[in-house]
Design a protein around this motif. Structure first.
Motif, PDB file in Angstrom:
ATOM      1  N   SER A 298      38.207  55.683  84.588  1.00 32.91           N
ATOM      2  CA  SER A 298      38.543  54.612  83.665  1.00 32.91           C
ATOM      3  C   SER A 298      37.351  53.675  83.506  1.00 32.91           C
ATOM      4  N   THR A 299      37.202  53.164  82.286  1.00 32.26           N
ATOM      5  CA  THR A 299      36.059  52.300  82.023  1.00 32.26           C
ATOM      6  C   THR A 299      36.445  50.841  81.961  1.00 32.26           C
ATOM      7  N   ASN A 300      37.724  50.549  82.204  1.00 32.57           N
ATOM      8  CA  ASN A 300      38.171  49.175  82.063  1.00 32.57           C
ATOM      9  C   ASN A 300      37.890  48.394  83.345  1.00 32.57           C
ATOM     10  N   GLY A 301      36.809  47.642  83.341  1.00 37.21           N
ATOM     11  CA  GLY A 301      36.379  46.913  84.528  1.00 37.21           C
ATOM     12  C   GLY A 301      37.376  45.893  85.029  1.00 37.21           C
ATOM     13  N   PRO A 302      37.830  44.955  84.172  1.00 38.23           N
ATOM     14  CA  PRO A 302      38.747  43.922  84.666  1.00 38.23           C
ATOM     15  C   PRO A 302      40.024  44.520  85.267  1.00 38.23           C
ATOM     16  N   LEU A 303      40.559  45.549  84.617  1.00 34.22           N
ATOM     17  CA  LEU A 303      41.787  46.160  85.134  1.00 34.22           C
ATOM     18  C   LEU A 303      41.532  46.771  86.507  1.00 34.22           C
ATOM     19  N   PHE A 304      40.388  47.435  86.638  1.00 29.78           N
ATOM     20  CA  PHE A 304      40.046  48.041  87.927  1.00 29.78           C
ATOM     21  C   PHE A 304      39.909  46.968  88.999  1.00 29.78           C
TER      22      PHE A 304
END
Lengths: 501, 496
Positions: A298-304
C-alpha cells in the motif's frame, strides 16, 4: 483529583445528569472511563460523518440518536451510585446500540442475536441488584468492594455484556457485520460499559484474574486464525477485554485501576485500528486480508502510520499507551500463572498484528501454503480529510495517554513502569511475536485450526440442544406401556435413592 | 352444628347436590342455572373461612372430628390457613370451568354437572382432610370425576386421553394407598397429628417405604418427570375447560396433600423433623424437580398445540416448586404455597381462554388459532397478563411468587436451583411470546366473536377475574405471602 476537577469543568455528561448529583461516585476510574469515552466519541463521530453521507436522512438521524444515547449513557454510567440508575444507564447503552443496529441493512438478523443476549444480561443484572438490595438493605452502590450479594448473577451479566471470551460469540456475530463506521462506534461503548460494571460490581472477585488472563490468551489464538479484517479485530477486542477483566479481578486496588486504565487506552487504539480497517474495507471492497494483500504494497502513508501506531499500542510496545497499562497489569498480577498467561497473550497479539501490517500494507508474501486471491478492482477512494483528522487525533492520544495518567492518578504513578526492566519486559514478547509470525506461522496455524470454531461452536450447541429435545420427544411416545414403564422406573429410582441416602 | 363443624359443609353440600343434579339432568330439564347457582353457593362458602379469619377474628386452624372414631383413625377435617387460602381459588375455578365447558346442546351425553359437584366435593375434601385414609378416598373421588370430565367429548381421542389418564391415576393412587398402608403399619394411626407423634418410635424402614411410595404417588398425580407422561396426552383430549379445572383444582388439592405429608409430617425434614437426622427426600425432590423444570419447559417449547404446551409448562412449574420445597426452610415453603395458588389461577385462566378459542376455531393448534386475539382487546389483554405472570414478569402476581421463590432459594444457598428456576422462565418467555405473537398477528381474524353465546360471556368473566387477581395480587403480594407463611407455620406445628 486534579483530573476530577478538570473533568467536571469540561464535561456536561458527568455528575449532575439524571439526578446523579446527590449520589454520584466520582473516583479516578469513573473519570478516566468517562473521559476516554467522551474524547473517543468526538473523533469517532467525526470519522462517521463522512460515511454517514451514504445513508438516507432518516437512518442518519437514527444513527446520530443512537450514538448520542450511547455516549450520554456510557459517560454517565461510571458515576452512578444508585444501582437502579446504574441499571437504567446500562440499558440505555444497549438501547443506543440497538438504534445503531437498526440503521444497518441486515438489522433483523443482527437484532435477533443482539437483543436476546442483552436482555439475558439485563435480567441477570436486575436479579443481582435485587439480591444486593435485600442483603445490603438499599440500592446504594458501595464505593468499593462491589456487591454484597448476587455475585453469580452479576458475573453472568458482566461476562455477557463485556463479551469475555467464551461468551463473546454474540459480539463476533454482530460487530463485523455492520457498516465499518458503525463498528467503530459500537466497539467502544457496549462491551466497555460491561467491563466498567465489573469494576464497580465485582472488583477483586476470586478467580476472575486467572479467568481473564486465560480468556485473553484463548481469544488471541482465535484471532490469529482470522483472515477477515473486522472479525480479526473483534476477536482482539475479546482478548483485550480479557486483560481488563484480569486486572479488575486482581486483589490490589492498583491492579483494578490498571484494568480500567487499560479500558480507556483500548478505546483509543482499538478505535484507531477499526478506523483503518474501515478505510481498507471501503478502498478494497473486501474484508479478506489476503485479497487486500494481492494488490501489493500500500502506498498510503498516513493510513499505514495510523495502523502502525494502533498495532504497536495494542501489542504493548513502548512508548505507546497499551504498553503502560499492560505493564501495570503484569506488575500487579496476583499469581505467576496469570502473569505468564498475559505475556503469552502479548506474544500472540504481536504476532497477529505483524500479520495484519504485513498483509494489508506491506504486501508481503512469504508463506506458500496460503492461497492468494485474484486482485479485484479497486472500488473507492482512500480516507477523506475528516477521517484522517480523526485518526490523527486518536494516534496522538495513543502516544499522549502514555504520560497523561502520571499527572492524574497518583495510585498508578507509584508503580509507573518506565524502568529499563519493564521496557525490556514490554519489548521482548512483541519481538518474539513478530519473529514468530515470519518463522512459525504456518505451523501454528495448523495447530490453531484444531481449536473448536466460534460459529460452529454455536451451531454445535444449537444442534446439541435440538438433539436433546428430539430425544425427549422420542421418549414421549404417547404409548401407555412406556408411560407405565416410566412411572415404575421413577418409583424404583425413588426407592433406590431412599436406600442409598 | 357449631362453627367447628363448618368444614363438613364444604364437602357435604356438593355431595348432596350430586344426585339432585343427576336427576334434574336426567329429566332433560335445563339444569344450567340451578347447577351454576349451587356451585356458586359452595364457592361462597369456600370464601367464608378466609373472610372470617381476616375480618371477624376466626381462629384457624379449625378442627372438626367426625363420626366418633378414635384419635388414631378419626375422621379429622382441618381448616387451616393453607385450606383457607386455596379453597376460594379452587372453588372459583370450578364454578367458572363448569359454566364455560357446558355443552352447547340441551341434551348431554352423560350427566355433566354431577361431575363438577363431585369434583368440588372431592377437592374440598382433600384440601381440608387431616387424615390419610380420607385423603385417599377424596383422591379417588377427584380421580373418578376428572376421568369422566376428560372423556366428556366422547370421541376416540378423548377416550384415549381419558384411558391414559385413568391408568396413570390408578397407578398413582395405588402408590399412595400402599404408602398409607405402610405408614399405618408403622404407626398404627391414620390421623396426621397422631402419626407425627408416633413416627420417632416407628420402624424406620417401614416409614421410609411409606414416605417413598407416597412421594412417588404424589409425583404421578402432579406429573413430575419421570411420572409425567400421562399428563400432556391426558389433557389434550379433554375439553380445555376440564383441562383447566384439572390443572387448577386437582393439582392444587394434591399439592396440599403433598405439603401435609412432606412438610407436616416432617418427611422432608425442617423444624418438625421426625425422621432420621438426614432425610433422603430433599435430595430426591431436588433431583425430580430439576429434571422436571428442564424437561417440562423444553418440551413446552416444541409443542404445536396450546393445551399440550400449557400442560408441559405446568410440569416445569411444579418442578420449580419441588426445587424450592426441597430446601425445607419455612420461607421457601411459603413461597411454594404462594406460587401454587397463583399457578392454579393463571393456568386455568389460560385453559379457559383456550376453551373459548378452541370452540370457535375447532382446534387448539397454535397455528390454527392465528389472529384469534387480534380483534378481541379484552381477551388479548387478559391473555398477555396471564402469560406474563406465568413467565414471572412484573407487574403480576406470578412475578411476586416466582421472585419470592428465587429469593428464598438463594437465601437458603441454592444458587443452582435459582438458576434452574430462572432458566425455565427464560424458556417460558420464548414459547409464550411465540404463541401470543401467532394468536395476535399471524393471519386475519376469521370470525367476529359470537356475543350470543353465554359461554363466551362467562369466559370473559373468568378472564377478567383471572387477570384481575394477577394484577391486584401483585399489589397485595405481601398479604398473600403472609397468609402462606402462616399456613406453613401451622403445618410445621408452630404457633396457631
Amino acid at each position: 483529583m486534579i483530573g476530577v476537577a478538570a473533568f467536571q469543568a469540561v464535561t456536561p455528561f458527568g455528575p449532575g445528569l439524571l439526578g446523579l448529583g446527590q449520589a454520584a461516585i466520582v473516583d479516578d476510574a469513573a473519570v478516566l472511563t468517562a473521559a476516554g469515552f467522551l474524547v473517543f466519541c468526538v473523533f469517532a463521530a467525526l470519522f462517521a460523518r463522512e460515511s454517514g453521507r451514504e445513508r438516507t436522512r432518516g437512518r442518519r438521524l437514527l444513527f446520530r440518536a443512537g450514538v448520542a444515547l450511547q455516549l450520554l449513557a456510557a459517560t454517565t454510567l461510571p458515576f452512578a451510585a444508585d444501582l437502579l440508575q446504574f441499571f437504567i444507564l446500562w440499558e440505555l447503552v444497549s438501547l443506543g446500540a440497538v438504534a445503531i443496529l437498526l440503521c444497518e441493512s441486515g438489522r433483523l438478523r443482527l437484532l435477533r442475536i443482539y437483543l436476546p443476549i442483552q436482555i439475558a444480561a439485563a435480567v441477570a443484572l436486575i436479579v443481582a441488584i435485587a439480591l444486593h438490595s435485600v442483603a445490603a438493605d438499599g440500592l446504594l452502590l458501595p464505593a468499593s468492594g462491589g456487591l454484597a450479594a448476587g455475585q453469580p448473577f452479576a458475573l453472568f451479566a458482566v461476562l455477557v455484556k463485556a463479551a469475555v471470551f467464551p461468551l463473546h460469540i454474540w459480539m463476533v456475530q454482530t460487530y463485523p457485520r455492520v457498516s465499518p463506521a458503525s463498528t467503530v462506534i459500537l466497539s467502544a461503548f457496549g462491551t466497555k460499559s460491561g467491563v466498567f460494571a465489573a469494576y464497580r460490581l465485582l472488583p477483586g472477585l476470586a478467580g476472575l484474574e486467572l479467568f481473564g488472563a486465560l480468556s485473553a490468551l484463548l481469544a488471541v489464538l482465535y484471532a490469529l486464525r482470522q483472515r477477515q479484517l473486522r472479525p480479526f479485530l473483534t476477536f482482539h477486542i475479546a482478548s483485550q477485554i480479557g486483560y481488563m477483566i484480569a486486572g479488575i479481578g486482581g486483589v490490589a486496588a492498583a491492579s483494578q485501576l490498571a484494568g480500567v486504565y487499560h479500558l480507556s487506552n483500548h478505546v483509543m487504539y482499538k478505535g484507531l485500528l477499526l478506523m483503518t480497517a474501515a478505510v481498507l474495507v471501503r478502498r478494497f471492497g473486501t474484508e479478506d486480508m489476503y485479497t487486500i494483500r494481492s494488490h501489493g504494497a500500500s502506498t498510503n502513508g498516513p493510513l499505514f502510520a495510523a495502523a502502525l501506531i494502533g498495532a504497536l499500542a495494542i501489542s504493548g510496545v513502548p512508548p505507546f499507551n497499551g504498553f503502560v497499562s499492560k505493564a501495570l497489569l503484569k506488575a500487579h498480577a496476583g499469581s505467576a500463572a496469570s502473569y505468564w498467561l498475559m505475556v503469552a497473550a502479548s506474544v500472540g497479539t504481536a504476532m497477529s498484528f505483524t500479520k495484519f501490517l504485513w498483509l494489508a500494507f506491506l504486501g508481503g508474501h512469504i508463506h506458500k501454503g496460503v492461497q492468494d486471491e485474484a486482485a479485484p478492482p479497486l472500488l473507492k477512494r482512500w480516507s477523506g480529510p475528516a477521517e484522517l483528522t480523526a485518526m490523527g487525533a486518536l494516534a496522538t492520544l495513543c502516544i499522549s495517554m502514555t504520560v497523561l495518567p502520571v499527572f492524574l492518578f497518583p495510585e498508578l504513578q507509584l508503580a509507573y513502569p518506565f524502568s529499563r526492566a519493564s521496557i525490556i519486559a514490554g519489548l521482548w514478547p512483541a519481538a518474539l511475536g513478530c519473529a514468530g509470525y515470519f518463522l512459525f506461522y504456518p505451523q501454528l496455524l495448523r495447530v490453531f485450526k484444531l481449536l473448536p470454531d466460534g460459529r460452529p461452536a454455536g451451531q454445535v450447541s444449537l444442534e446439541f440442544a435440538r438433539g436433546v429435545i428430539r430425544t425427549m420427544r422420542s421418549l414421549h411416545s404417547g404409548d401407555l406401556r412406556d408411560s407405565i414403564a416410566w412411572m415404575l422406573t421413577g418409583l424404583i429410582l425413588v426407592w433406590l435413592l431412599t436406600l442409598v441416602l | 352444628m357449631t362453627t367447628s363443624q363448618f368444614p363438613v359443609l364444604l364437602i357435604a353440600i356438593p355431595l348432596m347436590l350430586v344426585p339432585v343434579a343427576f336427576f334434574v339432568s336426567q329429566a332433560k330439564l335445563s339444569v344450567r342455572g340451578f347447577a351454576i347457582a349451587s356451585l356458586g353457593l359452595v364457592a361462597m362458602l369456600a370464601y367464608a373461612p378466609l373472610v372470617a379469619a381476616l375480618g371477624f377474628g376466626l381462629v384457624l386452624p379449625l378442627e372438626a372430628r367426625m363420626g366418633g372414631w378414635g384419635p388414631e383413625l378419626g375422621i379429622v377435617l382441618m381448616l387451616d390457613p393453607l385450606a383457607a387460602l386455596l379453597l376460594p381459588i379452587t372453588n372459583t375455578i370450578i364454578v367458572l370451568g363448569a359454566a364455560i365447558g357446558f355443552p352447547a346442546g340441551e341434551r348431554t351425553p352423560i350427566p355433566y354437572f354431577p361431575l363438577w359437584f363431585l369434583l368440588a366435593a372431592g377437592s374440598n375434601g382433600l384440601i381440608v382432610t387431616s387424615d390419610l385414609f380420607n385423603a385417599y378416598v377424596f383422591l379417588e373421588i377427584i380421580a373418578i370425576c376428572s376421568h369422566a370430565l376428560v372423556a366428556y367429548r366422547g370421541d376416540g381421542y378423548a377416550f384415549e386421553s381419558a384411558f391414559k389418564y385413568l391408568i396413570a391415576g390408578l397407578i398413582g393412587s395405588a402408590f399412595i394407598l400402599w404408602g398409607i398402608i405402610a405408614l399405618f403399619a408403622a404407626t398404627g394411626a391414620l390421623s396426621l397429628s397422631v402419626i407425627v407423634d408416633r413416627l420417632p418410635g416407628a420402624p424406620p424402614a417401614l416409614v421410609a417405604a411409606g414416605f417413598s411410595l407416597i412421594v412417588a404417588g404424589i409425583c404421578v398425580k402432579l406429573a413430575i418427570v419421570p411420572f409425567h407422561s400421562w399428563k400432556p396426552d391426558g389433557l389434550t383430549g379433554a375439553p380445555p375447560s376440564s383441562a383447566g379445572a384439572i390443572s387448577g383444582v386437582v393439582l392444587s388439592a394434591v399439592l396440599v396433600l403433598m405439603l401435609r405429608v412432606l412438610v407436616g409430617l416432617g418427611g422432608i425434614g425442617g423444624p418438625a423433623q421426625t425422621l432420621s437426622a438426614v432425610s433422603p427426600f430433599p435430595v430426591i425432590l431436588t433431583f425430580l424437580g430439576a429434571v422436571s423444570v428442564v424437561v417440562g419447559h423444553s418440551m413446552a417449547l416444541v409443542q404445536g398445540r396450546l393445551t399440550r404446551m400449557l400442560a408441559y409448562s405446568s410440569i416445569g412449574h411444579f418442578g420449580a416448586m419441588l426445587l424450592a420445597l426441597a430446601l425445607v426452610t419455612p420461607a421457601a415453603t411459603a413461597a411454594v404455597v404462594f406460587h401454587g395458588a397463583n399457578h392454579a389461577v393463571l393456568k386455568s385462566g389460560l385453559f379457559f381462554l383456550c376453551a373459548a378459542a378452541a370452540t370457535e376455531r375447532g382446534t387448539d393448534r397454535i397455528t390454527g388459532l392465528s389472529g384469534y386475539l387480534a380483534r378481541r382487546p379484552l381477551e388479548l389483554a387478559a391473555c398477555a397478563i396471564l402469560m406474563l405472570a406465568l413467565v414471572g414478569l412484573p407487574p403480576t402476581v406470578g412475578f411476586a411468587s416466582k421472585w419470592a421463590m428465587i429469593v428464598e432459594v438463594v437465601r437458603a444457598g441454592g444458587i443452582v436451583r435459582a438458576l434452574l428456576i430462572g432458566g425455565g422462565s427464560v424458556i417460558a418467555v420464548v414459547y409464550y411470546l411465540r404463541a401470543l405473537h401467532t394468536m395476535i398477528w399471524d393471519g386475519a381474524p376469521r370470525q367476529l366473536p359470537d356475543l350470543g353465546d353465554p359461554r363466551a360471556r362467562v369466559t370473559r368473566l373468568a378472564l377478567v377475574v383471572g387477570a384481575g387477581y394477577t394484577l391486584v395480587g401483585f399489589v397485595g403480594a405481601g398479604f398473600i405471602f403472609a397468609v402462606a407463611s402462616s399456613a406453613v407455620s401451622v403445618l410445621l406445628g408452630g404457633p396457631q
